[in-house]
Design a protein around this motif. Structure first.
Motif, PDB file in Angstrom:
ATOM      1  N   CYS A  42      84.520  93.881 -19.117  1.00  0.00           N
ATOM      2  CA  CYS A  42      83.747  93.113 -18.141  1.00  0.00           C
ATOM      3  C   CYS A  42      82.378  92.706 -18.677  1.00  0.00           C
ATOM      4  CB  CYS A  42      83.567  93.928 -16.855  1.00  0.00           C
ATOM      5  SG  CYS A  42      85.028  94.001 -15.811  1.00  0.00           S
ATOM      6  N   GLU A  43      81.921  93.331 -19.763  1.00  0.00           N
ATOM      7  CA  GLU A  43      80.643  92.938 -20.342  1.00  0.00           C
ATOM      8  C   GLU A  43      80.740  91.611 -21.091  1.00  0.00           C
ATOM      9  OE1 GLU A  43      81.091  97.439 -21.172  1.00  0.00           O
ATOM     10  OE2 GLU A  43      82.366  95.678 -20.917  1.00  0.00           O
ATOM     11  N   GLU A  44      81.926  91.278 -21.548  1.00  0.00           N
ATOM     12  CA  GLU A  44      82.074  90.136 -22.454  1.00  0.00           C
ATOM     13  C   GLU A  44      82.805  88.949 -21.841  1.00  0.00           C
ATOM     14  OE1 GLU A  44      83.770  89.242 -26.939  1.00  0.00           O
ATOM     15  OE2 GLU A  44      83.698  91.322 -26.248  1.00  0.00           O
ATOM     16  N   PHE A  45      83.480  89.157 -20.703  1.00  0.00           N
ATOM     17  CA  PHE A  45      84.303  88.088 -20.155  1.00  0.00           C
ATOM     18  C   PHE A  45      84.147  87.994 -18.646  1.00  0.00           C
ATOM     19  CE2 PHE A  45      86.384  89.623 -24.005  1.00  0.00           C
ATOM     20  CZ  PHE A  45      86.510  88.438 -24.718  1.00  0.00           C
ATOM     21  N   GLY A  46      84.295  86.777 -18.133  1.00  0.00           N
ATOM     22  CA  GLY A  46      84.270  86.559 -16.701  1.00  0.00           C
ATOM     23  C   GLY A  46      85.611  86.863 -16.066  1.00  0.00           C
TER      24      GLY A  46
ATOM     25  N   LEU B 251      96.233  99.004 -18.548  1.00  0.00           N
ATOM     26  CA  LEU B 251      94.939  98.332 -18.667  1.00  0.00           C
ATOM     27  C   LEU B 251      93.817  99.299 -18.345  1.00  0.00           C
ATOM     28  CD1 LEU B 251      95.786  95.058 -16.713  1.00  0.00           C
ATOM     29  CD2 LEU B 251      95.650  95.293 -19.210  1.00  0.00           C
ATOM     30  N   TRP B 252      92.777  99.260 -19.151  1.00  0.00           N
ATOM     31  CA  TRP B 252      91.484  99.836 -18.817  1.00  0.00           C
ATOM     32  C   TRP B 252      90.540  98.689 -18.502  1.00  0.00           C
ATOM     33  CZ3 TRP B 252      89.153 104.160 -22.436  1.00  0.00           C
ATOM     34  CH2 TRP B 252      89.659 105.399 -22.049  1.00  0.00           C
ATOM     35  N   ILE B 253      89.603  98.916 -17.598  1.00  0.00           N
ATOM     36  CA  ILE B 253      88.603  97.898 -17.302  1.00  0.00           C
ATOM     37  C   ILE B 253      87.248  98.557 -17.105  1.00  0.00           C
ATOM     38  CG2 ILE B 253      89.194  97.901 -14.824  1.00  0.00           C
ATOM     39  CD1 ILE B 253      88.528  94.838 -14.900  1.00  0.00           C
TER      40      ILE B 253
ATOM     41  N   TRP C 105      75.874  95.010 -22.398  1.00  0.00           N
ATOM     42  CA  TRP C 105      75.039  95.779 -23.321  1.00  0.00           C
ATOM     43  C   TRP C 105      73.976  94.904 -23.976  1.00  0.00           C
ATOM     44  CZ3 TRP C 105      75.556 100.913 -23.168  1.00  0.00           C
ATOM     45  CH2 TRP C 105      76.779 101.445 -22.721  1.00  0.00           C
ATOM     46  N   ASN C 106      74.250  93.620 -24.127  1.00  0.00           N
ATOM     47  CA  ASN C 106      73.280  92.680 -24.695  1.00  0.00           C
ATOM     48  C   ASN C 106      73.570  91.294 -24.134  1.00  0.00           C
ATOM     49  OD1 ASN C 106      75.420  91.499 -26.357  1.00  0.00           O
ATOM     50  ND2 ASN C 106      75.174  93.272 -27.704  1.00  0.00           N
ATOM     51  N   ASP C 107      72.624  90.388 -24.296  1.00  0.00           N
ATOM     52  CA  ASP C 107      72.781  89.061 -23.724  1.00  0.00           C
ATOM     53  C   ASP C 107      73.902  88.272 -24.383  1.00  0.00           C
ATOM     54  OD1 ASP C 107      70.794  89.565 -21.923  1.00  0.00           O
ATOM     55  OD2 ASP C 107      69.298  88.235 -22.828  1.00  0.00           O
ATOM     56  N   ALA C 108      74.203  88.571 -25.658  1.00  0.00           N
ATOM     57  CA  ALA C 108      75.265  87.844 -26.346  1.00  0.00           C
ATOM     58  C   ALA C 108      76.616  88.064 -25.672  1.00  0.00           C
ATOM     59  CB  ALA C 108      75.335  88.260 -27.812  1.00  0.00           C
ATOM     60  N   GLN C 109      76.835  89.238 -25.083  1.00  0.00           N
ATOM     61  CA  GLN C 109      78.098  89.491 -24.372  1.00  0.00           C
ATOM     62  C   GLN C 109      78.185  88.621 -23.128  1.00  0.00           C
ATOM     63  OE1 GLN C 109      78.020  93.737 -23.808  1.00  0.00           O
ATOM     64  NE2 GLN C 109      78.642  94.166 -25.921  1.00  0.00           N
ATOM     65  N   GLY C 110      77.138  88.610 -22.328  1.00  0.00           N
ATOM     66  CA  GLY C 110      76.955  87.549 -21.353  1.00  0.00           C
ATOM     67  C   GLY C 110      77.651  87.641 -20.020  1.00  0.00           C
ATOM     68  N   HIS C 111      78.318  88.745 -19.688  1.00  0.00           N
ATOM     69  CA  HIS C 111      79.027  88.834 -18.406  1.00  0.00           C
ATOM     70  C   HIS C 111      78.835  90.217 -17.794  1.00  0.00           C
ATOM     71  CE1 HIS C 111      81.201  85.012 -18.246  1.00  0.00           C
ATOM     72  NE2 HIS C 111      81.318  85.113 -19.559  1.00  0.00           N
ATOM     73  N   SER C 112      79.200  90.322 -16.528  1.00  0.00           N
ATOM     74  CA  SER C 112      79.311  91.614 -15.859  1.00  0.00           C
ATOM     75  C   SER C 112      79.783  91.416 -14.423  1.00  0.00           C
ATOM     76  CB  SER C 112      77.981  92.379 -15.887  1.00  0.00           C
ATOM     77  OG  SER C 112      78.205  93.751 -15.665  1.00  0.00           O
ATOM     78  N   PRO C 113      81.031  90.983 -14.237  1.00  0.00           N
ATOM     79  CA  PRO C 113      81.547  90.799 -12.879  1.00  0.00           C
ATOM     80  C   PRO C 113      81.751  92.134 -12.171  1.00  0.00           C
ATOM     81  CG  PRO C 113      83.295  90.505 -14.477  1.00  0.00           C
ATOM     82  CD  PRO C 113      82.016  90.637 -15.266  1.00  0.00           C
TER      83      PRO C 113
ATOM     84  N   SER D  53      86.351  93.592  -7.463  1.00  0.00           N
ATOM     85  CA  SER D  53      86.922  92.272  -7.178  1.00  0.00           C
ATOM     86  C   SER D  53      87.954  91.895  -8.230  1.00  0.00           C
ATOM     87  CB  SER D  53      85.807  91.215  -7.137  1.00  0.00           C
ATOM     88  OG  SER D  53      84.853  91.514  -6.146  1.00  0.00           O
ATOM     89  N   VAL D  54      87.642  92.177  -9.497  1.00  0.00           N
ATOM     90  CA  VAL D  54      88.576  91.858 -10.576  1.00  0.00           C
ATOM     91  C   VAL D  54      89.862  92.664 -10.432  1.00  0.00           C
ATOM     92  CG1 VAL D  54      88.911  91.741 -13.072  1.00  0.00           C
ATOM     93  CG2 VAL D  54      86.651  91.264 -12.094  1.00  0.00           C
ATOM     94  N   ILE D  55      89.754  93.932 -10.032  1.00  0.00           N
ATOM     95  CA  ILE D  55      90.951  94.755  -9.854  1.00  0.00           C
ATOM     96  C   ILE D  55      91.848  94.153  -8.772  1.00  0.00           C
ATOM     97  CG2 ILE D  55      91.770  97.012  -9.032  1.00  0.00           C
ATOM     98  CD1 ILE D  55      89.365  98.226 -10.539  1.00  0.00           C
ATOM     99  N   GLY D  56      91.255  93.635  -7.710  1.00  0.00           N
ATOM    100  CA  GLY D  56      92.064  92.945  -6.708  1.00  0.00           C
ATOM    101  C   GLY D  56      92.844  91.795  -7.309  1.00  0.00           C
TER     102      GLY D  56
END
Length: 345
Positions: free
Chosen positions: A10-14, A33-35, A42-50, A54-57
């Motif tokens: 979740c840190e790297e993808f929407g 799956l692990w999530i 962890w850093n701005d380059a990763q760029g996500h954090s949903p 909600s994603v598990i749903g």
């Protein structure tokens, strides 16, 4: 024998990308799956954090694989009563294929509401009480709890699964491993560490040990090393920095000390299937029941094709001779067996 799953970052993808990856993981032959559960990357380059729940749903509607949070911190940012409600609903939506992975967390995610960030021993004490609260609520009874860290008053969960989700605990050090051994249904780790695994299993056999590791597939090894260094050099930081640094910018500053050479030595990078297989065999040889692999960077479709055709076939039957998954050793066929949390002391 050891099974292999996929780690959704979740840190790297929407959210949309994570759902697509789950479908590709299922098609490639991964078994679970692990999530991750973060407020910040962890850093701005990763760029996500949903928001993970909600994603598990969404995952419940996209694939049939078991899902586990790896891991949720139920102590500061989220009250354990809310974690219990989210986990129970996830178990219902996933038709019994959910495991609740918990850990003592990091300041990066847990300080955001202005609460103090406790020392490791206090965090573990909070985690133990949080598990107690969650298990009480999983009974479906109305509970009131007044403990050292948490108060719950007249609370009851009305949407409950037939079977509560198992609770697994993460550990980076012996104190957390001992806590997991005492109160958890399974153990979560990021290292093929037989000593930590042995500490956990000393509390009783038959409970699964799950782990994760990150790799970077690309057409060339140099390209993969550059990607892994840009996005995930944070994973090579020593000691307890991952637990105490409060912002992505602090992690970026600390990661300036990590070289591409360090990443190249630590992370399977590039198109050599045997390099990837060696890393995963190390977990199997340490007694891990299920290993979750996370691909760093954008080359997701290439990664899944590479693992489906080149890597997973090399791992058929991986694991110590005579071993099997925790479920198999107990005569069960449950497929719901499962980075953060715990102290390094």
């Amino acid at each position: 024998m050891t099974e292999f799953g996929y780690f959704l970052s979740c840190e790297e993808f929407g959210p949309a990308d994570l759902l697509d990856q789950a479908s590709m993981a299922q098609d490639a032959g991964f078994r679970s799956l692990w999530i991750s559960d973060h407020f910040h990357p962890w850093n701005d380059a990763q760029g996500h954090s949903p928001f993970v729940w909600s994603v598990i749903g969404g995952l419940s509607q996209r694939c049939e694989l078991p899902v586990e949070t790896a891991v949720t911190c139920p102590t500061v940012r989220l009250h354990p009563a809310l974690v219990a409600q989210a986990a129970a609903t996830s178990q219902v939506m996933l038709d019994g294929r959910f495991r609740l992975g918990l850990g003592s967390g990091e300041a990066l995610n847990e300080h955001v509401l202005g609460d103090p960030w406790p020392i490791a021993d206090v965090r573990l004490d909070m985690l133990e009480e949080a598990v107690e609260v969650i298990r009480k609520l999983f009974t479906g009874e109305q509970i009131t709890h007044r403990g050292r860290h948490y108060t719950v008053e007249n609370a009851r969960l009305y949407t409950l699964p037939d079977t509560p989700p198992p609770i697994d605990l993460s550990a980076f050090g012996p104190k957390a491993a001992a806590l997991a051994s005492r109160i958890a249904d399974g153990f979560v780790t990021t290292a093929p560490d037989p000593e930590l695994i042995g500490t956990f299993r000393a509390g009783g056999a038959g409970r699964p040990v799950s782990a994760s590791t990150k790799v970077c597939w690309a057409a060339s090894r140099d390209e993969a090393v550059r990607t892994a260094h840009r996005l995930w050099s944070v994973e090579q930081l020593p000691g307890e920095l991952n637990q105490i640094l409060p912002t992505p910018r602090h992690f970026e500053q600390a990661s300036e000390l990590v070289t591409e050479e360090t990443v190249a030595e630590a992370v399977p990078c590039g198109p050599d299937p045997e390099e990837h297989a060696r890393r995963l065999r190390a977990f199997a040889d340490a007694g891990v029941d299920r290993v979750h692999v996370g691909q760093m960077g954008p080359e997701q479709r290439g990664f899944f094709d590479f693992y489906r055709t080149k890597v997973l076939p090399l791992l058929d039957g991986a694991g110590p001779a005579g071993a099997g998954s925790a479920a198999e050793r107990n005569g069960r066929t449950d497929r719901t067996d499962p980075r953060n949390g715990g102290e390094r002391s």
